[in-house]
Scaffold this motif. Sequence first.
Motif, mmCIF file in Angstrom:
data_model
loop_
_atom_site.group_PDB
_atom_site.id
_atom_site.type_symbol
_atom_site.label_atom_id
_atom_site.label_comp_id
_atom_site.label_asym_id
_atom_site.label_seq_id
_atom_site.Cartn_x
_atom_site.Cartn_y
_atom_site.Cartn_z
ATOM 1 N N VAL A 145 0.716 -1.201 0.052
ATOM 2 C CA VAL A 145 0.152 0.089 0.064
ATOM 3 C C VAL A 145 0.860 1.207 0.127
ATOM 4 O O VAL A 145 0.670 2.174 -0.600
ATOM 5 C CB VAL A 145 -1.082 -0.003 1.387
ATOM 6 N N ALA A 146 1.850 1.129 0.749
ATOM 7 C CA ALA A 146 3.077 2.236 0.775
ATOM 8 C C ALA A 146 3.343 2.734 -0.625
ATOM 9 O O ALA A 146 3.450 3.758 -1.094
ATOM 10 C CB ALA A 146 4.081 2.107 1.740
ATOM 11 N N MET A 147 3.837 1.811 -1.440
ATOM 12 C CA MET A 147 4.010 1.679 -2.870
ATOM 13 C C MET A 147 2.992 2.517 -3.564
ATOM 14 O O MET A 147 3.360 3.153 -4.411
ATOM 15 C CB MET A 147 4.623 0.370 -3.435
ATOM 16 N N ARG A 148 1.907 2.072 -3.512
ATOM 17 C CA ARG A 148 0.764 2.415 -4.217
ATOM 18 C C ARG A 148 0.449 3.846 -3.976
ATOM 19 O O ARG A 148 0.315 4.801 -4.859
ATOM 20 C CB ARG A 148 -0.415 1.693 -4.055
ATOM 21 N N LEU A 149 0.586 4.352 -2.955
ATOM 22 C CA LEU A 149 0.562 5.692 -2.178
ATOM 23 C C LEU A 149 1.403 6.571 -2.837
ATOM 24 O O LEU A 149 1.265 7.787 -3.371
ATOM 25 C CB LEU A 149 0.548 5.836 -0.785
ATOM 26 N N ARG A 150 2.821 6.177 -3.126
ATOM 27 C CA ARG A 150 3.971 6.795 -3.714
ATOM 28 C C ARG A 150 3.524 6.805 -5.049
ATOM 29 O O ARG A 150 3.743 8.004 -5.688
ATOM 30 C CB ARG A 150 5.322 6.118 -3.478
ATOM 31 N N LYS A 151 3.193 6.095 -5.794
ATOM 32 C CA LYS A 151 2.741 6.040 -7.152
ATOM 33 C C LYS A 151 1.642 7.243 -7.398
ATOM 34 O O LYS A 151 1.399 7.624 -8.422
ATOM 35 C CB LYS A 151 2.198 4.694 -7.755
ATOM 36 N N TRP A 152 0.748 7.230 -6.366
ATOM 37 C CA TRP A 152 -0.409 8.343 -6.561
ATOM 38 C C TRP A 152 0.143 9.620 -6.550
ATOM 39 O O TRP A 152 -0.429 10.701 -6.841
ATOM 40 C CB TRP A 152 -1.306 7.959 -5.323
ATOM 41 N N GLY A 153 1.451 9.828 -5.707
ATOM 42 C CA GLY A 153 1.913 11.059 -5.604
ATOM 43 C C GLY A 153 1.899 11.461 -4.237
ATOM 44 O O GLY A 153 2.271 12.752 -3.889
#
Length: 371
Positions: A145-153
Motif C-alpha cells: 500500500v505504501a508503494m501504491r501511495l507513492r505512485k499516486w503522488g
Amino acid sequence: MKTLHVITGLGIGGAEQQLRLLLRHLPARSDVVALTNPGPVAGQLRDDGVQVTHLGMRGNRDLRAVPKLARIIARGNYDLVHTHLYRACVYGRSAARLAGVPAIATEHSLGRHHIEGRPLSRGNRALYLLTERLGHGTVAVSETVAMRLRKWGVPDRRIHVVPNGIDAAQFRYCEDRRRQTRARLAIAPDTFVVGAVGRLVPGKRFELLLRAMAETPGAHLLLVGDGPERQSLERLALELGITDRVHLPGACGLDGRVLNIPGLLAAMDVFVSTSREEAFGLAVVEALAAGLPVLHTACPALEDLPAEHTTGAVRVSSHPTLLARELTRYGRAGTRRIPPPAAVGHYDISHSADRLMHIYDAILRRTSSRS
C-alpha cells in the motif's frame, strides 16, 4: 493522550474489526465517530468501554458533516484525530483542520485499480490527494500500500507503514471449538471443509471458489461474510448444484452480534483467498494463526515477507479447475493442522500499537514545536 478515531461506518469489515482490536492495545484514551452505519462493531466498541458517536451522514456529498464533525473535535479537547477509510479520511481531515487539531489517516483498502472495492476514478484520486495534504501523514497497512501511495503522488516523507495486527492467541486451534461449530452448522466431523472469510463483494471473486467447489466432489464450503454479492452467490451455488455443500452463515448471528471467527476457522480444513487484489490480507494471517494451510491468489501481508516466514501458505491460480485440483489434493491428504509460521508473530497487534504510538508522539512533538 486523547484521540478521536473517525471511520466511515462500523459494519462488519476488516478495517472496522482492526480498529476495535487496535483500541484495545493503544495506551491512549480513544473515542470513535462513525459517519454512517454504526453497525455491530459499534456495540462491540461500547462493550469495551469506548464512546461511539453516530454522525448521521446522509450520503457522500453531505457537506454538513464537516462542520458538525469539527464541533465534536473542538469540544472533545482531542490531541489527535485518526481517520479510517476513504470517506472518513476526506471529511475527517477537513474537519480536523477546521478544529485546529493534527490528523493522521490509515489507508486500509487501496488497491491498484480499486479502493474499498470500488473502481478508482480520477475524481476520487484527486479528492484523496487534496485532503491528504490537510493531515500530518498517512499510515499504510503494508509495504504494498505504501508503494501504491507513492505512485499516486503522496510524498514518501508523509507515509508510515504500520501493518495490520492480530491477537494470535485468540485464533489458536481448539478441538472442542471445532466440534461445537460443526455441530451448529450441521457439518459431519469427517467432512472436508474448505473455508473463506470476507465481504461478499466482486473483488473477492468468491464465484471462482464456488466453481472450484463444483469440481471438488464431497467437499463442503464454509463462506463467512456478508455483502451485496450474497444473493448472486446463492444463485450460482444453485445453478452449480452444490447448495447442499455450501454454508453461508453471514456476518452476524440471530442476535445481531458478530460471529465467532476463531470457532469458524477451527471448523475448516483449508483456507482459500481468491481476491483479485488486497491491501493486506488480514483473513489469511488469521487463518495461519489458526493452524490452517492457506491457498491464496493475492496477499501483500505474505508477499512482503521472506518465504521462510510464510510456510503453510501457497500462491495458486485463480482458474477454477486448477484451484479444484489443489483442493482435491488437500482433501486426499487428510485434515491436519500446521504450526503457525513466523508471519503470525510478525503481525502481532502489540507491535502495530507500539509503532502507531511512536508516530502519534512524533506528530504531537512536531506540531507543538510550531505553535
